[in-house]
Write a protein that holds these residues in place. Structure first.
Motif, short mmCIF file in Angstrom:
data_model
loop_
_atom_site.label_atom_id
_atom_site.label_comp_id
_atom_site.label_asym_id
_atom_site.label_seq_id
_atom_site.Cartn_x
_atom_site.Cartn_y
_atom_site.Cartn_z
N SER A 178 -15.24 -32.26 9.36
CA SER A 178 -14.78 -33.49 10.00
C SER A 178 -13.89 -34.26 9.03
O SER A 178 -13.95 -34.05 7.82
N ASP A 183 -15.03 -27.69 16.17
CA ASP A 183 -15.69 -27.45 17.46
C ASP A 183 -17.19 -27.23 17.29
O ASP A 183 -17.98 -27.61 18.16
N LYS A 206 -18.77 -30.81 17.05
CA LYS A 206 -18.35 -31.86 17.98
C LYS A 206 -19.50 -32.21 18.92
O LYS A 206 -20.16 -31.34 19.48
N GLY A 207 -19.75 -33.51 19.06
CA GLY A 207 -20.83 -33.97 19.90
C GLY A 207 -22.16 -34.10 19.19
O GLY A 207 -23.10 -34.71 19.71
N ASP A 252 -11.42 -36.38 13.35
CA ASP A 252 -11.27 -34.98 13.76
C ASP A 252 -12.60 -34.28 13.48
O ASP A 252 -13.29 -34.59 12.51
N TYR A 253 -12.94 -33.34 14.36
CA TYR A 253 -14.19 -32.59 14.22
C TYR A 253 -13.95 -31.11 14.50
O TYR A 253 -13.20 -30.76 15.41
N THR A 290 -21.10 -37.30 13.57
CA THR A 290 -20.23 -38.46 13.67
C THR A 290 -19.82 -38.91 12.28
O THR A 290 -20.69 -39.15 11.42
#
Length: 123
Positions: A49, A62, A65-66, A59-60, A69
Motif C-alpha cells: 500500500s 489487490d 484491498k478491503g 493505493d492498495y 487501510t
C-alpha cells in the motif's frame, strides 16, 4: 537522510488484526509518498500500500484491498497500516519506505527503508 522506524508487528491468529506504524525523521521535506511493502519467507519484496503525504491519493495491492487501510498522522509524522481479517499468507516482514513520487509500486521507486517488522499469522 531519512530515518524510518516500524513498530506494531507480532503474532496473531487468522482473522485477527494488527496495526503497523512507521515513524519518519530526518530530512523528510522531499518525501511525497510513503509506502508499505512486505517480504514473505523465501519470496521477493512486494508492494502492499502507499499514501500521498500532502493529498488524498492511496493505493492498495489487490491481495489486501478491503482488508488493509493506510493512513497518516501529520502531527506525529507517522504512517500507519491497519490490517484486518489477516490470513496466513499475510505472514511476512513488513517494511515502510519513502518516495519522491506518487503512483509507484516498484521497490526501486522508493528511496529510504525501515528495518522491517515481522507479522506472523497463524492458521
Amino acid at each position: 537522510q531519512v530515518q524510518l522506524v516500524e513498530s506494531g508487528g507480532g503474532l496473531v491468529q487468522a482473522g485477527g488484526s494488527l496495526r503497523l506504524s512507521c515513524a519518519a525523521s530526518g530530512r523528510t521535506s522531499g518525501t511525497v509518498a510513503m509506502g508499505w511493502f512486505r517480504q514473505p519467507p523465501g519470496k521477493e519484496r512486494e508492494f502492499v500500500s502507499a499514501i500521498q503525504l500532502g493529498g488524498g491519493w492511496t493505493d492498495y495491492a489487490d491481495s489486501v484491498k478491503g482488508r488493509f487501510t493506510i493512513s497518516r498522522d501529520y502531527t506525529k509524522n507517522t504512517v500507519s497500516l491497519q490490517m484486518n481479517s489477516l490470513k496466513p499468507e499475510d505472514t511476512a516482514v513488513y517494511y515502510c519506505a519513502t518516495s519522491r513520487r506518487i503512483g509507484l509500486r516498484a521497490v526501486n521507486g522508493y528511496d529510504y527503508w525501515g528495518q522491517g517488522a515481522q507479522v506472523t499469522v497463524s492458521s
